[in-house]
Design a protein around this motif. Structure first.
Motif, PDB file in Angstrom:
ATOM      1  N   VAL A 142      57.662 -15.764  31.336  1.00  0.00           N
ATOM      2  CA  VAL A 142      57.326 -14.335  31.303  1.00  0.00           C
ATOM      3  C   VAL A 142      55.972 -14.017  31.907  1.00  0.00           C
ATOM      4  CG1 VAL A 142      58.784 -13.866  29.302  1.00  0.00           C
ATOM      5  CG2 VAL A 142      56.395 -14.525  28.946  1.00  0.00           C
ATOM      6  N   SER A 143      55.170 -15.056  32.174  1.00  0.00           N
ATOM      7  CA  SER A 143      53.822 -14.842  32.705  1.00  0.00           C
ATOM      8  C   SER A 143      53.566 -15.779  33.880  1.00  0.00           C
ATOM      9  CB  SER A 143      52.782 -15.083  31.606  1.00  0.00           C
ATOM     10  OG  SER A 143      51.469 -15.156  32.148  1.00  0.00           O
ATOM     11  N   PRO A 144      53.636 -15.271  35.110  1.00  0.00           N
ATOM     12  CA  PRO A 144      53.329 -16.119  36.264  1.00  0.00           C
ATOM     13  C   PRO A 144      51.935 -16.743  36.181  1.00  0.00           C
ATOM     14  CG  PRO A 144      54.368 -14.076  36.972  1.00  0.00           C
ATOM     15  CD  PRO A 144      54.074 -13.917  35.512  1.00  0.00           C
ATOM     16  N   ALA A 145      50.987 -16.001  35.632  1.00  0.00           N
ATOM     17  CA  ALA A 145      49.626 -16.537  35.503  1.00  0.00           C
ATOM     18  C   ALA A 145      49.603 -17.731  34.555  1.00  0.00           C
ATOM     19  CB  ALA A 145      48.677 -15.445  35.010  1.00  0.00           C
ATOM     20  N   TRP A 146      50.316 -17.609  33.443  1.00  0.00           N
ATOM     21  CA  TRP A 146      50.367 -18.737  32.508  1.00  0.00           C
ATOM     22  C   TRP A 146      51.034 -19.942  33.171  1.00  0.00           C
ATOM     23  CZ3 TRP A 146      48.369 -19.689  27.713  1.00  0.00           C
ATOM     24  CH2 TRP A 146      48.797 -20.867  27.109  1.00  0.00           C
ATOM     25  N   LYS A 147      52.150 -19.704  33.868  1.00  0.00           N
ATOM     26  CA  LYS A 147      52.877 -20.795  34.509  1.00  0.00           C
ATOM     27  C   LYS A 147      52.004 -21.536  35.512  1.00  0.00           C
ATOM     28  CE  LYS A 147      57.144 -21.840  37.005  1.00  0.00           C
ATOM     29  NZ  LYS A 147      58.419 -21.291  37.567  1.00  0.00           N
ATOM     30  N   PRO A 189      54.320 -10.607  28.911  1.00  0.00           N
ATOM     31  CA  PRO A 189      53.118 -10.566  29.735  1.00  0.00           C
ATOM     32  C   PRO A 189      51.839 -10.339  28.924  1.00  0.00           C
ATOM     33  CG  PRO A 189      54.890  -9.358  30.796  1.00  0.00           C
ATOM     34  CD  PRO A 189      55.384  -9.711  29.423  1.00  0.00           C
ATOM     35  N   THR A 190      51.907  -9.465  27.921  1.00  0.00           N
ATOM     36  CA  THR A 190      50.730  -9.212  27.090  1.00  0.00           C
ATOM     37  C   THR A 190      50.382 -10.438  26.255  1.00  0.00           C
ATOM     38  OG1 THR A 190      51.310  -6.872  26.992  1.00  0.00           O
ATOM     39  CG2 THR A 190      49.718  -7.663  25.368  1.00  0.00           C
ATOM     40  N   LEU A 191      51.407 -11.088  25.711  1.00  0.00           N
ATOM     41  CA  LEU A 191      51.166 -12.296  24.921  1.00  0.00           C
ATOM     42  C   LEU A 191      50.530 -13.385  25.787  1.00  0.00           C
ATOM     43  CD1 LEU A 191      51.592 -13.425  22.040  1.00  0.00           C
ATOM     44  CD2 LEU A 191      53.760 -14.395  22.853  1.00  0.00           C
ATOM     45  N   GLY A 192      50.993 -13.493  27.022  1.00  0.00           N
ATOM     46  CA  GLY A 192      50.391 -14.457  27.934  1.00  0.00           C
ATOM     47  C   GLY A 192      48.914 -14.184  28.157  1.00  0.00           C
ATOM     48  N   LYS A 193      48.548 -12.935  28.314  1.00  0.00           N
ATOM     49  CA  LYS A 193      47.132 -12.587  28.511  1.00  0.00           C
ATOM     50  C   LYS A 193      46.308 -12.884  27.269  1.00  0.00           C
ATOM     51  CE  LYS A 193      47.933  -8.982  31.986  1.00  0.00           C
ATOM     52  NZ  LYS A 193      47.871  -7.525  32.291  1.00  0.00           N
ATOM     53  N   ILE A 194      46.904 -12.699  26.088  1.00  0.00           N
ATOM     54  CA  ILE A 194      46.192 -13.020  24.846  1.00  0.00           C
ATOM     55  C   ILE A 194      45.885 -14.513  24.800  1.00  0.00           C
ATOM     56  CG2 ILE A 194      46.445 -13.196  22.336  1.00  0.00           C
ATOM     57  CD1 ILE A 194      48.041 -10.560  22.447  1.00  0.00           C
ATOM     58  N   PHE A 195      46.882 -15.350  25.074  1.00  0.00           N
ATOM     59  CA  PHE A 195      46.685 -16.799  24.971  1.00  0.00           C
ATOM     60  C   PHE A 195      45.901 -17.368  26.158  1.00  0.00           C
ATOM     61  CE2 PHE A 195      49.418 -16.454  21.398  1.00  0.00           C
ATOM     62  CZ  PHE A 195      49.188 -17.587  20.629  1.00  0.00           C
ATOM     63  N   LEU A 196      45.791 -16.616  27.242  1.00  0.00           N
ATOM     64  CA  LEU A 196      44.904 -17.005  28.344  1.00  0.00           C
ATOM     65  C   LEU A 196      43.455 -16.608  28.066  1.00  0.00           C
ATOM     66  CD1 LEU A 196      47.082 -16.080  31.464  1.00  0.00           C
ATOM     67  CD2 LEU A 196      46.248 -18.381  30.880  1.00  0.00           C
ATOM     68  N   GLY A 197      43.231 -15.844  27.012  1.00  0.00           N
ATOM     69  CA  GLY A 197      41.881 -15.385  26.689  1.00  0.00           C
ATOM     70  C   GLY A 197      41.452 -14.160  27.462  1.00  0.00           C
ATOM     71  N   GLN A 198      42.422 -13.487  28.118  1.00  0.00           N
ATOM     72  CA  GLN A 198      42.096 -12.294  28.907  1.00  0.00           C
ATOM     73  C   GLN A 198      42.076 -11.035  28.046  1.00  0.00           C
ATOM     74  OE1 GLN A 198      45.120 -12.431  31.930  1.00  0.00           O
ATOM     75  NE2 GLN A 198      44.162 -14.142  33.038  1.00  0.00           N
ATOM     76  N   ILE A 199      42.783 -11.052  26.930  1.00  0.00           N
ATOM     77  CA  ILE A 199      42.745  -9.965  25.946  1.00  0.00           C
ATOM     78  C   ILE A 199      42.079 -10.538  24.700  1.00  0.00           C
ATOM     79  CG2 ILE A 199      44.131  -8.506  24.420  1.00  0.00           C
ATOM     80  CD1 ILE A 199      46.183  -8.274  26.664  1.00  0.00           C
ATOM     81  N   THR A 200      40.980  -9.952  24.281  1.00  0.00           N
ATOM     82  CA  THR A 200      40.170 -10.549  23.219  1.00  0.00           C
ATOM     83  C   THR A 200      40.011  -9.672  21.984  1.00  0.00           C
ATOM     84  OG1 THR A 200      38.132  -9.674  24.217  1.00  0.00           O
ATOM     85  CG2 THR A 200      38.850 -11.878  24.922  1.00  0.00           C
ATOM     86  N   LYS A 201      40.481  -8.425  22.043  1.00  0.00           N
ATOM     87  CA  LYS A 201      40.369  -7.509  20.902  1.00  0.00           C
ATOM     88  C   LYS A 201      41.754  -6.968  20.552  1.00  0.00           C
ATOM     89  CE  LYS A 201      35.764  -7.423  20.660  1.00  0.00           C
ATOM     90  NZ  LYS A 201      35.000  -7.847  19.458  1.00  0.00           N
ATOM     91  N   TRP A 202      41.978  -6.732  19.259  1.00  0.00           N
ATOM     92  CA  TRP A 202      43.284  -6.247  18.842  1.00  0.00           C
ATOM     93  C   TRP A 202      43.572  -4.813  19.283  1.00  0.00           C
ATOM     94  CZ3 TRP A 202      47.389  -8.827  17.612  1.00  0.00           C
ATOM     95  CH2 TRP A 202      47.261 -10.148  17.144  1.00  0.00           C
ATOM     96  N   ASN A 203      42.531  -4.034  19.542  1.00  0.00           N
ATOM     97  CA  ASN A 203      42.762  -2.655  20.004  1.00  0.00           C
ATOM     98  C   ASN A 203      42.739  -2.550  21.519  1.00  0.00           C
ATOM     99  OD1 ASN A 203      40.038  -3.048  20.383  1.00  0.00           O
ATOM    100  ND2 ASN A 203      39.404  -1.089  19.463  1.00  0.00           N
ATOM    101  N   ASP A 204      42.942  -3.672  22.211  1.00  0.00           N
ATOM    102  CA  ASP A 204      43.030  -3.657  23.675  1.00  0.00           C
ATOM    103  C   ASP A 204      44.116  -2.661  24.112  1.00  0.00           C
ATOM    104  OD1 ASP A 204      42.286  -5.570  26.220  1.00  0.00           O
ATOM    105  OD2 ASP A 204      44.349  -4.826  26.342  1.00  0.00           O
ATOM    106  N   PRO A 205      43.899  -1.947  25.200  1.00  0.00           N
ATOM    107  CA  PRO A 205      44.882  -0.954  25.663  1.00  0.00           C
ATOM    108  C   PRO A 205      46.299  -1.513  25.858  1.00  0.00           C
ATOM    109  CG  PRO A 205      42.819  -0.642  26.815  1.00  0.00           C
ATOM    110  CD  PRO A 205      42.660  -1.887  26.000  1.00  0.00           C
TER     111      PRO A 205
END
Length: 349
Positions: A188-193, A134-150
């Motif tokens: 693993v990511s409904p949003a990505w799918k 799920p976290t990887l999906g958010k990274i590749f969707l552009g929703q997580i943009t910093k490496w120190n994201d929570p």
């Protein structure tokens, strides 16, 4: 599996040699044990190209064949064999029904087994950062943009993550590695799918495109904060760090032989077209690396080089498997090997 740092040092020379052999539409450098005027040409998957690169001199020594392989990507390889401009194509994505129809009498044979590594370039942190789907999906969707994201920090509580911006590196060409990676993200990511889906090419929400696995590895290598995907051999060749991925059993696993073989045990019964799926195996496959894949060779059932193709392909799925361990290609399981050999036997003049 060797420790990651040790693997990088041990494999550097081997991978360099494999890359040279595979990248040029090349011939064996070593003098063959037997003379032959036969040239066998292939094109396609960059994922499998390091392994094919090791096969080039070996098949020359065994049979005197002049094996030439062009790592142009799975999509281009499928197009080349469909047009019969090569003797075989190679793809990490199984052929679709439309592709089978267009290929007009082609056979699809699983001939190698490997894994897609998710590589990153953060000099200040260790190798094998923890990552989940799920976290990887958010990274590749552009929703997580910093490496120190929570979300990343929660998976790596003992790591001091920098505030460096994340740069996505992805394939710009039609790619079986992209199919494997996006197939995983879709599971693993409904949003990505729903927003992107899976395929050999997708509409990437963010990122920088590059041709071939070597191109993606190059972008990651040259860009601090970058993250991208490629066969584990390219991560090792470029001295890149890669994630330990959380699987369905809750374990963080790596793209080494143990994790690949555990994933392969989840599907050893090819369908009617010889396709298999080993992405994100169920919980009971506790050691499985979740972004593993079979990769395929595609050949015409009828060929003027039928005898030589059969001989080469039988060698590749048997003796040729012994060349894979140094590149983290696992041997094809026996049940899959039996199907592969039966299919190879169907090639005729």
């Amino acid at each position: 599996m060797p420790k990651p740092g040790t693997s990088i040092r041990i494999l550097a020379a081997v991978l360099a040699a494999a890359s040279i052999a595979a990248a040029a539409v090349g011939t064996a450098g070593a003098a063959p044990a037997k003379h032959s005027d036969v040239t066998i040409t292939g094109a396609g998957s960059t994922f499998v190209s390091p392994l094919v690169g090791l096969w080039v001199p070996a098949i020359g020594a065994a049979y005197g064949y002049n094996l030439q392989y062009s790592p142009v990507g799975s999509g281009a390889g499928i197009a080349a064999i469909t047009a019969r401009t090569v003797d075989f194509g190679a793809s990490d994505a199984p052929l679709t029904s439309d592709q089978f129809t267009a290929c007009n009498g082609c056979l699809q044979i699983p001939w190698a087994l490997g894994a897609t590594a998710v590589m990153y370039n953060i000099p200040s942190v260790k190798n094998l950062l923890h990552m989940d789907g799920p976290t990887l999906g958010k990274i590749f969707l552009g929703q997580i943009t910093k490496w120190n994201d929570p979300a990343i920090a929660k998976l790596n509580p003992a790591v001091n993550l920098p505030s460096t911006s994340i740069t996505i590196a992805h394939r710009s060409d039609n790619s079986g590695t992209t199919f494997n990676f996006t197939d995983y993200l879709s599971t693993v990511s409904p949003a990505w799918k729903s927003q992107v889906g899976s395929g050999v090419a997708v509409n990437w929400p963010v990122g920088t495109g590059a041709r071939g696995s070597s191109g993606v590895a190059g972008v990651v290598s040259q860009t601090e904060g970058a993250v991208g995907y490629a066969d584990i051999a390219f991560a090792l060749k470029n001295h890149l760090k890669y994630f330990a991925m959380k699987n369905n059993s809750g374990k963080y696993t790596t793209p080494g032989l143990r994790g690949i073989l555990a994933a392969a045990s989840s599907d050893q019964k090819p369908d009617a077209t010889n396709a298999l799926s080993i992405v994100n195996p169920p919980k009971k496959f506790a050691n499985a690396y979740p972004i593993s894949t079979f990769t395929y060779v595609i050949v015409p059932q009828q060929s003027s080089k039928a005898t030589d193709l059969r001989k080469f392909l039988f060698w590749a799925v048997t003796k040729g498997q012994s060349y894979g361990a140094s590149l983290f290609f696992a041997p094809v399981p026996k049940s899959v090997l039996v199907v592969a050999e039966k299919t190879i036997a169907k090639i005729h003049s």
